[in-house]
Write a protein that holds these residues in place. Structure first.
Motif, PDB file in Angstrom:
ATOM      1  N   ILE A  54     -29.326 -26.056  15.363  1.00  0.00           N
ATOM      2  CA  ILE A  54     -29.241 -27.286  16.153  1.00  0.00           C
ATOM      3  C   ILE A  54     -29.567 -28.504  15.301  1.00  0.00           C
ATOM      4  O   ILE A  54     -28.853 -29.521  15.317  1.00  0.00           O
ATOM      5  CB  ILE A  54     -30.185 -27.199  17.364  1.00  0.00           C
ATOM      6  CG1 ILE A  54     -29.709 -26.110  18.329  1.00  0.00           C
ATOM      7  CG2 ILE A  54     -30.258 -28.542  18.091  1.00  0.00           C
ATOM      8  CD1 ILE A  54     -30.651 -25.860  19.492  1.00  0.00           C
ATOM      9  N   LEU A  55     -30.636 -28.432  14.518  1.00  0.00           N
ATOM     10  CA  LEU A  55     -31.061 -29.580  13.709  1.00  0.00           C
ATOM     11  C   LEU A  55     -30.087 -29.896  12.589  1.00  0.00           C
ATOM     12  O   LEU A  55     -30.107 -31.012  12.048  1.00  0.00           O
ATOM     13  CB  LEU A  55     -32.446 -29.311  13.127  1.00  0.00           C
ATOM     14  CG  LEU A  55     -33.605 -29.299  14.125  1.00  0.00           C
ATOM     15  CD1 LEU A  55     -34.896 -28.892  13.443  1.00  0.00           C
ATOM     16  CD2 LEU A  55     -33.764 -30.665  14.784  1.00  0.00           C
ATOM     17  N   SER A  56     -29.235 -28.941  12.202  1.00  0.00           N
ATOM     18  CA  SER A  56     -28.277 -29.214  11.126  1.00  0.00           C
ATOM     19  C   SER A  56     -27.148 -30.128  11.574  1.00  0.00           C
ATOM     20  O   SER A  56     -26.425 -30.668  10.725  1.00  0.00           O
ATOM     21  CB  SER A  56     -27.696 -27.901  10.606  1.00  0.00           C
ATOM     22  OG  SER A  56     -26.948 -27.237  11.610  1.00  0.00           O
ATOM     23  N   PHE A  57     -26.988 -30.362  12.886  1.00  0.00           N
ATOM     24  CA  PHE A  57     -25.911 -31.203  13.402  1.00  0.00           C
ATOM     25  C   PHE A  57     -26.398 -32.602  13.761  1.00  0.00           C
ATOM     26  O   PHE A  57     -25.795 -33.276  14.590  1.00  0.00           O
ATOM     27  CB  PHE A  57     -25.273 -30.546  14.630  1.00  0.00           C
ATOM     28  CG  PHE A  57     -24.449 -29.338  14.300  1.00  0.00           C
ATOM     29  CD1 PHE A  57     -23.127 -29.461  13.895  1.00  0.00           C
ATOM     30  CD2 PHE A  57     -24.999 -28.063  14.377  1.00  0.00           C
ATOM     31  CE1 PHE A  57     -22.368 -28.345  13.597  1.00  0.00           C
ATOM     32  CE2 PHE A  57     -24.248 -26.945  14.068  1.00  0.00           C
ATOM     33  CZ  PHE A  57     -22.933 -27.074  13.674  1.00  0.00           C
ATOM     34  N   GLN A  58     -27.458 -33.079  13.128  1.00  0.00           N
ATOM     35  CA  GLN A  58     -27.945 -34.434  13.380  1.00  0.00           C
ATOM     36  C   GLN A  58     -27.132 -35.448  12.576  1.00  0.00           C
ATOM     37  O   GLN A  58     -26.391 -35.094  11.655  1.00  0.00           O
ATOM     38  CB  GLN A  58     -29.416 -34.543  12.985  1.00  0.00           C
ATOM     39  CG  GLN A  58     -30.335 -33.631  13.778  1.00  0.00           C
ATOM     40  CD  GLN A  58     -31.789 -33.826  13.384  1.00  0.00           C
ATOM     41  OE1 GLN A  58     -32.495 -34.606  13.980  1.00  0.00           O
ATOM     42  NE2 GLN A  58     -32.204 -33.096  12.355  1.00  0.00           N
ATOM     43  N   ASP A  59     -27.308 -36.716  12.934  1.00  0.00           N
ATOM     44  CA  ASP A  59     -26.645 -37.761  12.159  1.00  0.00           C
ATOM     45  C   ASP A  59     -27.528 -38.172  10.979  1.00  0.00           C
ATOM     46  O   ASP A  59     -28.520 -37.512  10.660  1.00  0.00           O
ATOM     47  CB  ASP A  59     -26.285 -38.950  13.043  1.00  0.00           C
ATOM     48  CG  ASP A  59     -27.498 -39.574  13.709  1.00  0.00           C
ATOM     49  OD1 ASP A  59     -28.619 -39.401  13.193  1.00  0.00           O
ATOM     50  OD2 ASP A  59     -27.332 -40.238  14.748  1.00  0.00           O
ATOM     51  N   VAL A  60     -27.199 -39.293  10.351  1.00  0.00           N
ATOM     52  CA  VAL A  60     -27.863 -39.701   9.122  1.00  0.00           C
ATOM     53  C   VAL A  60     -29.346 -40.023   9.345  1.00  0.00           C
ATOM     54  O   VAL A  60     -30.150 -40.012   8.408  1.00  0.00           O
ATOM     55  CB  VAL A  60     -27.133 -40.920   8.517  1.00  0.00           C
ATOM     56  CG1 VAL A  60     -27.289 -42.142   9.410  1.00  0.00           C
ATOM     57  CG2 VAL A  60     -27.598 -41.189   7.101  1.00  0.00           C
ATOM     58  N   ARG A  61     -29.740 -40.289  10.584  1.00  0.00           N
ATOM     59  CA  ARG A  61     -31.140 -40.595  10.869  1.00  0.00           C
ATOM     60  C   ARG A  61     -31.981 -39.346  11.067  1.00  0.00           C
ATOM     61  O   ARG A  61     -33.191 -39.434  11.274  1.00  0.00           O
ATOM     62  CB  ARG A  61     -31.233 -41.435  12.150  1.00  0.00           C
ATOM     63  CG  ARG A  61     -30.472 -42.762  12.107  1.00  0.00           C
ATOM     64  CD  ARG A  61     -30.406 -43.348  13.498  1.00  0.00           C
ATOM     65  NE  ARG A  61     -29.717 -42.444  14.425  1.00  0.00           N
ATOM     66  CZ  ARG A  61     -29.794 -42.518  15.756  1.00  0.00           C
ATOM     67  NH1 ARG A  61     -30.566 -43.449  16.307  1.00  0.00           N
ATOM     68  NH2 ARG A  61     -29.122 -41.681  16.507  1.00  0.00           N
ATOM     69  N   GLY A  62     -31.369 -38.175  10.985  1.00  0.00           N
ATOM     70  CA  GLY A  62     -32.043 -36.933  11.311  1.00  0.00           C
ATOM     71  C   GLY A  62     -33.184 -36.585  10.382  1.00  0.00           C
ATOM     72  O   GLY A  62     -33.224 -36.986   9.210  1.00  0.00           O
ATOM     73  N   GLY A  63     -34.122 -35.822  10.931  1.00  0.00           N
ATOM     74  CA  GLY A  63     -35.259 -35.343  10.165  1.00  0.00           C
ATOM     75  C   GLY A  63     -35.341 -33.830  10.212  1.00  0.00           C
ATOM     76  O   GLY A  63     -34.401 -33.142  10.616  1.00  0.00           O
ATOM     77  N   HIS A  71     -25.901 -36.715  16.736  1.00  0.00           N
ATOM     78  CA  HIS A  71     -25.196 -35.495  16.371  1.00  0.00           C
ATOM     79  C   HIS A  71     -23.950 -35.861  15.564  1.00  0.00           C
ATOM     80  O   HIS A  71     -23.226 -36.807  15.909  1.00  0.00           O
ATOM     81  CB  HIS A  71     -24.796 -34.685  17.605  1.00  0.00           C
ATOM     82  CG  HIS A  71     -23.955 -35.447  18.578  1.00  0.00           C
ATOM     83  ND1 HIS A  71     -24.484 -36.299  19.515  1.00  0.00           N
ATOM     84  CD2 HIS A  71     -22.610 -35.499  18.744  1.00  0.00           C
ATOM     85  CE1 HIS A  71     -23.517 -36.843  20.232  1.00  0.00           C
ATOM     86  NE2 HIS A  71     -22.379 -36.374  19.793  1.00  0.00           N
ATOM     87  N   SER A  72     -23.733 -35.150  14.469  1.00  0.00           N
ATOM     88  CA  SER A  72     -22.584 -35.358  13.602  1.00  0.00           C
ATOM     89  C   SER A  72     -22.524 -34.218  12.593  1.00  0.00           C
ATOM     90  O   SER A  72     -23.365 -33.317  12.597  1.00  0.00           O
ATOM     91  CB  SER A  72     -22.684 -36.705  12.874  1.00  0.00           C
ATOM     92  OG  SER A  72     -23.732 -36.669  11.920  1.00  0.00           O
TER      93      SER A  72
END
Length: 297
Positions: A54-63, A71-72
């Motif tokens: 799930i966390l691998s599909f975050q956008d550029v702001r992801g931690g 999501h991106s």
């Protein structure tokens, strides 16, 4: 006579009363206790992996932790385009090539061992325990020993020399054991029938033995590929200066602090599931062509 009829009628009356009694569909408490334990087990086993996916599909702001930010597919693109994340593309390419090479060698040697051990010969038990002895030794220690051996022979450590030998010490025992189980169900009468019809030894193996054992051979190939693709301990001291994918993931954990690491874990999992799906599909296709699959019934 009346007493006899009454005695015969008693069980019938009891059975009717028992059939007419209401049945309780409630499950015992042990069912719910075991179901709870199984649910907790599945959650502990797959929960961390699902969080990573799930966390691998975050956008550029992801931690690296929840809550999820957008999501991106940004981190998947970053994984193969940015140098700062490591040599992911090169390590992935080396791991796939090494896994394919290990799979082919494991398949051929295991098949030959299965044919050889169908009959007893002098020293067969010694050879058998020699083949599976590497399962007892710790992988890291065995990898160090193989690396030293290749160094003593004057062969530089690399993914296609010492790493190949180290991984074969892990995949061959599993392949041989699986092939022994497959060979135990093989009827030698089929070979005798082929020879009676004039087939040579090679024709018998190619046209009779291999098609019959095809599902088992696919299983051996799957074992060889997955065990090689995910192997870390035996590759750590034998891969040389160029990492395989498990080694690259390990090195990334030391300096990468972005969800690109999670994206890499997702990609490797997809590759593993694709390999498993292709193997299962091949087995189903083989069974259908034989007329023994579910579609033929």
């Amino acid at each position: 006579m009346t007493a006899v009829l009454e005695r015969l009628d008693v069980p019938m009356v009891k059975s009717r009363r028992h059939a007419a009694a209401p049945r309780s569909d409630r499950r015992p408490w042990t069912f719910y206790a075991l179901a709870t334990v199984f649910t907790l087990y599945v959650a502990a086993l797959y929960g961390p992996m699902i969080c990573i996916y799930i966390l691998s599909f975050q956008d550029v702001r992801g931690g690296l932790v929840f809550p999820m930010k957008g999501h991106s597919l940004h981190w998947f693109v970053d994984l193969f385009t940015q140098v700062r994340t490591g040599d992911v593309k090169g390590s992935f390419d080396r791991s796939i090539k090494l896994a394919v090479l290990v799979t082919v060698i494991t398949l051929v040697v295991s098949f030959m061992a299965g044919l050889a051990f169908r009959r007893r010969f002098f020293g067969d038990m010694f050879v058998f325990y020699l083949m599976i002895g590497s399962l007892v030794a710790p992988g890291l220690v065995l990898g160090i020993g193989i690396g030293l051996l290749f160094q003593w022979l004057g062969i530089n450590a690399s993914w296609y020399t010492s790493a190949l030998g180290a991984q074969l010490s892990w995949t061959l025992p599993f392949g041989v054991l699986v092939m022994f189980a497959v060979m135990s169900r093989f009827d030698s009468a089929w070979q005798e029938a082929a020879r009676d019809l004039g087939a040579s030894r090679w024709q018998t193996i190619r046209l009779v033995v291999i098609p019959i054992l095809a599902p088992g051979l696919v299983a051996v190939a799957l074992f060889g590929f997955t065990l090689s693709y995910d192997e870390f301990a035996r590759s750590l001291q034998t891969a040389g200066s160029l990492n395989t994918l498990p080694l690259e993931i390990w090195s990334m954990t030391l300096n990468v602090t972005s969800p690109s690491l999670y994206a890499l874990g997702t990609v490797t999992t997809i590759v593993s599931f694709v390999a498993i799906g292709v193997s299962i599909g091949a087995i189903v296709l083989i069974n259908r062509r034989r007329g023994t699959g579910p579609a033929s019934h």
